[in-house]
Write an enzyme that holds these catalytic residues in place. Sequence first.
Site, mmCIF file in Angstrom:
data_model
loop_
_atom_site.group_PDB
_atom_site.id
_atom_site.type_symbol
_atom_site.label_atom_id
_atom_site.label_comp_id
_atom_site.label_asym_id
_atom_site.label_seq_id
_atom_site.Cartn_x
_atom_site.Cartn_y
_atom_site.Cartn_z
ATOM 1 N N THR A 174 -76.515 -10.349 -4.413
ATOM 2 C CA THR A 174 -77.361 -9.167 -4.585
ATOM 3 C C THR A 174 -78.800 -9.469 -4.166
ATOM 4 O O THR A 174 -79.423 -8.704 -3.404
ATOM 5 C CB THR A 174 -77.319 -8.669 -6.041
ATOM 6 O OG1 THR A 174 -75.964 -8.583 -6.455
ATOM 7 C CG2 THR A 174 -77.986 -7.319 -6.175
ATOM 8 N N GLY B 168 -70.112 -8.061 -13.046
ATOM 9 C CA GLY B 168 -71.303 -8.232 -13.875
ATOM 10 C C GLY B 168 -72.390 -7.205 -13.605
ATOM 11 O O GLY B 168 -72.366 -6.478 -12.616
ATOM 12 N N ASP B 169 -73.318 -7.135 -14.516
ATOM 13 C CA ASP B 169 -74.571 -6.380 -14.373
ATOM 14 C C ASP B 169 -75.500 -7.012 -15.407
ATOM 15 O O ASP B 169 -75.280 -8.173 -15.807
ATOM 16 C CB ASP B 169 -74.346 -4.876 -14.615
ATOM 17 C CG ASP B 169 -75.539 -4.017 -14.165
ATOM 18 O OD1 ASP B 169 -75.675 -3.780 -12.957
ATOM 19 O OD2 ASP B 169 -76.362 -3.617 -15.018
ATOM 20 N N LYS C 198 -68.661 2.356 -13.613
ATOM 21 C CA LYS C 198 -69.582 1.460 -14.329
ATOM 22 C C LYS C 198 -69.181 1.421 -15.788
ATOM 23 O O LYS C 198 -68.592 2.373 -16.290
ATOM 24 C CB LYS C 198 -71.020 1.986 -14.224
ATOM 25 C CG LYS C 198 -72.082 0.940 -14.471
ATOM 26 C CD LYS C 198 -72.377 0.156 -13.213
ATOM 27 C CE LYS C 198 -73.341 -0.967 -13.445
ATOM 28 N NZ LYS C 198 -73.785 -1.558 -12.161
ATOM 29 N N LYS D 52 -65.062 0.720 -8.790
ATOM 30 C CA LYS D 52 -65.668 -0.613 -8.688
ATOM 31 C C LYS D 52 -67.096 -0.516 -9.170
ATOM 32 O O LYS D 52 -67.851 0.355 -8.737
ATOM 33 C CB LYS D 52 -65.636 -1.071 -7.212
ATOM 34 C CG LYS D 52 -66.211 -2.465 -7.012
ATOM 35 C CD LYS D 52 -65.172 -3.535 -7.272
ATOM 36 C CE LYS D 52 -65.766 -4.924 -7.479
ATOM 37 N NZ LYS D 52 -66.179 -5.184 -8.880
ATOM 38 N N LYS E 143 -73.428 3.876 -3.138
ATOM 39 C CA LYS E 143 -73.690 2.491 -2.742
ATOM 40 C C LYS E 143 -72.421 1.883 -2.148
ATOM 41 O O LYS E 143 -72.438 1.285 -1.074
ATOM 42 C CB LYS E 143 -74.114 1.696 -3.982
ATOM 43 C CG LYS E 143 -74.449 0.247 -3.723
ATOM 44 C CD LYS E 143 -74.474 -0.579 -5.005
ATOM 45 C CE LYS E 143 -75.451 -0.040 -6.024
ATOM 46 N NZ LYS E 143 -75.691 -1.031 -7.131
ATOM 47 N N ASN F 45 -80.139 -12.741 -12.557
ATOM 48 C CA ASN F 45 -79.349 -13.063 -11.364
ATOM 49 C C ASN F 45 -79.983 -12.507 -10.088
ATOM 50 O O ASN F 45 -80.129 -13.232 -9.104
ATOM 51 C CB ASN F 45 -77.925 -12.509 -11.547
ATOM 52 C CG ASN F 45 -77.108 -12.639 -10.285
ATOM 53 O OD1 ASN F 45 -76.980 -11.682 -9.516
ATOM 54 N ND2 ASN F 45 -76.585 -13.818 -10.020
HETATM 55 P P1 NDP Z 1 -79.691 -10.112 -15.653
HETATM 56 O O1 NDP Z 1 -79.189 -9.795 -16.995
HETATM 57 O O2 NDP Z 1 -79.266 -11.363 -14.977
HETATM 58 O O3 NDP Z 1 -81.278 -10.083 -15.626
HETATM 59 C C1 NDP Z 1 -81.976 -8.942 -15.981
HETATM 60 C C2 NDP Z 1 -83.457 -9.255 -15.916
HETATM 61 O O4 NDP Z 1 -84.177 -8.031 -16.009
HETATM 62 C C3 NDP Z 1 -83.915 -10.132 -17.049
HETATM 63 O O5 NDP Z 1 -85.003 -10.908 -16.632
HETATM 64 C C4 NDP Z 1 -84.331 -9.100 -18.092
HETATM 65 O O6 NDP Z 1 -85.280 -9.562 -19.032
HETATM 66 C C5 NDP Z 1 -84.942 -8.044 -17.224
HETATM 67 N N1 NDP Z 1 -84.824 -6.756 -17.911
HETATM 68 C C6 NDP Z 1 -83.684 -6.158 -18.317
HETATM 69 N N2 NDP Z 1 -83.958 -5.034 -18.978
HETATM 70 C C7 NDP Z 1 -85.281 -4.951 -19.005
HETATM 71 C C8 NDP Z 1 -86.172 -4.005 -19.541
HETATM 72 N N3 NDP Z 1 -85.728 -2.928 -20.227
HETATM 73 N N4 NDP Z 1 -87.498 -4.217 -19.338
HETATM 74 C C9 NDP Z 1 -87.948 -5.294 -18.658
HETATM 75 N N5 NDP Z 1 -87.140 -6.235 -18.143
HETATM 76 C C10 NDP Z 1 -85.838 -6.050 -18.310
HETATM 77 O O7 NDP Z 1 -79.277 -8.841 -14.751
HETATM 78 P P2 NDP Z 1 -79.196 -8.711 -13.164
HETATM 79 O O8 NDP Z 1 -80.209 -9.577 -12.525
HETATM 80 O O9 NDP Z 1 -77.779 -8.829 -12.773
HETATM 81 O O10 NDP Z 1 -79.589 -7.170 -12.960
HETATM 82 C C11 NDP Z 1 -80.921 -6.749 -12.682
HETATM 83 C C12 NDP Z 1 -80.877 -5.372 -12.034
HETATM 84 O O11 NDP Z 1 -80.135 -5.441 -10.811
HETATM 85 C C13 NDP Z 1 -80.211 -4.270 -12.855
HETATM 86 O O12 NDP Z 1 -80.861 -3.058 -12.570
HETATM 87 C C14 NDP Z 1 -78.799 -4.233 -12.287
HETATM 88 O O13 NDP Z 1 -78.192 -2.983 -12.504
HETATM 89 C C15 NDP Z 1 -79.096 -4.462 -10.818
HETATM 90 N N6 NDP Z 1 -78.004 -4.947 -9.995
HETATM 91 C C16 NDP Z 1 -77.296 -6.062 -10.316
HETATM 92 C C17 NDP Z 1 -76.289 -6.511 -9.488
HETATM 93 C C18 NDP Z 1 -75.545 -7.768 -9.754
HETATM 94 O O14 NDP Z 1 -74.708 -8.130 -8.921
HETATM 95 N N7 NDP Z 1 -75.794 -8.479 -10.835
HETATM 96 C C19 NDP Z 1 -75.908 -5.773 -8.271
HETATM 97 C C20 NDP Z 1 -76.776 -4.645 -7.988
HETATM 98 C C21 NDP Z 1 -77.748 -4.257 -8.835
HETATM 99 P P3 NDP Z 1 -84.852 -9.788 -20.576
HETATM 100 O O15 NDP Z 1 -84.170 -11.115 -20.596
HETATM 101 O O16 NDP Z 1 -86.132 -9.752 -21.324
HETATM 102 O O17 NDP Z 1 -83.937 -8.655 -20.947
HETATM 103 O O1 2IT Z 2 -74.921 -2.461 -9.584
HETATM 104 C C1 2IT Z 2 -74.071 -3.136 -8.957
HETATM 105 O O2 2IT Z 2 -73.786 -2.888 -7.779
HETATM 106 C C2 2IT Z 2 -73.457 -4.270 -9.652
HETATM 107 N N1 2IT Z 2 -73.798 -4.535 -10.809
HETATM 108 C C3 2IT Z 2 -72.382 -5.070 -8.981
HETATM 109 C C4 2IT Z 2 -71.061 -4.376 -9.069
HETATM 110 C C5 2IT Z 2 -69.876 -5.156 -8.566
HETATM 111 O O3 2IT Z 2 -68.774 -4.624 -8.735
HETATM 112 O O4 2IT Z 2 -70.025 -6.246 -8.009
#
Ligand code: NDP
Ligand code: 2IT
Length: 449
Positions: free
Chosen positions: A214, A169-170, A130, A94, A118, A245
């Site tokens: 998240t 998603g991520d 992943k 997952k 996690k 997100n």
């Molecule tokens: P999104 O794609 O929705 O948003 C990512 C954000 O982070 C954007 O604002 C993006 O800006 C910025 N970003 C991405 N890469 C970079 C970079 N190299 N330098 C600066 N800013 C950056 O992704 P999420 O919000 O889903 O994910 C954000 C983080 O949370 C990640 O680390 C992800 O692995 C983690 N995460 C996500 C989960 C989920 O359920 N979605 C669960 C747990 C963890 P820009 O548009 O300029 O790229």
């Molecule tokens: O980093 C993470 O935990 C996620 N991007 C969510 C993974 C998931 O299966 O919901």
Amino acid sequence: MGSNLDEKIEPTFQQVVNRNPGESEFHQAVREVLESLGPVLVKYPEFAHHKIIERICEPERQIIFRVPWMDTNKEVQINRGFRVQFNSALGPYKGGLRLHPSVNLGIIKFLGFEQIFKNALTSMPIGGGKGGADFDPKGKTEGEMMRFCQSFMTELYRYIGEYTDVPAGDIGVGGREIGYLFGQYKRLVNRYESGVLTGKGVGWGGSLARTEATGYGATFFLNEMLKVRNDSLDGKLCLVSGAGNVAIYAIEKLHQLGAKVVTCSDSNGVIYDEKGIDLALVKQLKEVERRRIKDYASYHKHAKYIADGNIWEIPCDVAMPCATQNELSGKDAATLIKNGCIAVSEGANMPTTPEGVKIFLEAKIAYGPGKAANAGGVATSALEMQQNACRDAWTFEYTAQKLSEIMKSIHNLCYETAEEFGTPGNYVYGANIAGFIRVAKAMLAMGLI
Ligand code: NDP
Ligand code: 2IT
């Protein structure tokens, strides 16, 4: 980097480095977990005897594939797709799919490795994996996004399934992309297999509160850390990085709990709004219009846009990095502490460098590492899988209440484990040890897997 590795564990780490050359993020993630495990081998010598650590560091399966698609100019494009199925001792693999130009095998492996522990912390029946591709969603048309997702799934579908591997998603993958991926999966297998992906739309098998989970969860975790210190979020000045997100729903929950968030950002720059971030505007810009965060400042003249700015230089009480790995350096951590920051909760995966983590731990602030603090997203994905399995759909309130209880129990597990292993208040040790023990016990019970 100086060695904090137990001498029994050092050779295992060296083996990981030698076997996976150049994968620096993967080495970083492995090292951090292995640095916590010395005392675990003293309490559970059978883990060493059965080489559990060595086995956990080697993915069960790694898939790399070609993703050809045609852009709007009728030019052929080729990307590289990945799915690393890291560990299935506790349940089907997952973990999310990331679409970003920086994606490579080492990044997917670091994310998959973190995901094992996690997911174990959530106490739900999910293993770790992943995937993703080195595809850049920025500037792509709707049609290009759909064609890419369809091509990606045309190869991925044979490796996944509700009992095998359940992506979500991520970065770069949200509800729209999950829709295209699910649609293509459904055509290929001729089966409405809801539980094969999570983060689906709420009208067709998705769970209410998954979108928020998240960011909300990371804020609940922060709140729990503050409660232990007889403190709360009320009136706290907060920095949140990112504008995706996780950042959006961290800001929403921080505001609901009485804090004031003054920043958000993207990879081009930082918005600083001292009146407090206007979240309705951020949602409109990012979720609806898919624009850059810079545009916020054209709607609110008092807000500052700092191109290439360093968000962590702004004074705050609390910081939540919610963008990407290694976005907060040792220098940034020192600046935050100097400016009076008392708590950090990681919405992103591994956003703080090892130097930064060391500084937070030495300063003894409330520091919640990503694999514990951001587990609410995947936990709610597991709740989505439960709903799919019994063909049910729960209310927002019920699901959000479950998320809040899960975050509280993850917090308590990390806190109590850190105490038990002699490092009170250290959530890094608590999370790594508690997550590892759960996976290790399952692996031991299943024989040589
Ligand atoms: P999104 O794609 O929705 O948003 C990512 C954000 O982070 C954007 O604002 C993006 O800006 C910025 N970003 C991405 N890469 C970079 C970079 N190299 N330098 C600066 N800013 C950056 O992704 P999420 O919000 O889903 O994910 C954000 C983080 O949370 C990640 O680390 C992800 O692995 C983690 N995460 C996500 C989960 C989920 O359920 N979605 C669960 C747990 C963890 P820009 O548009 O300029 O790229
Ligand atoms: O980093 C993470 O935990 C996620 N991007 C969510 C993974 C998931 O299966 O919901």
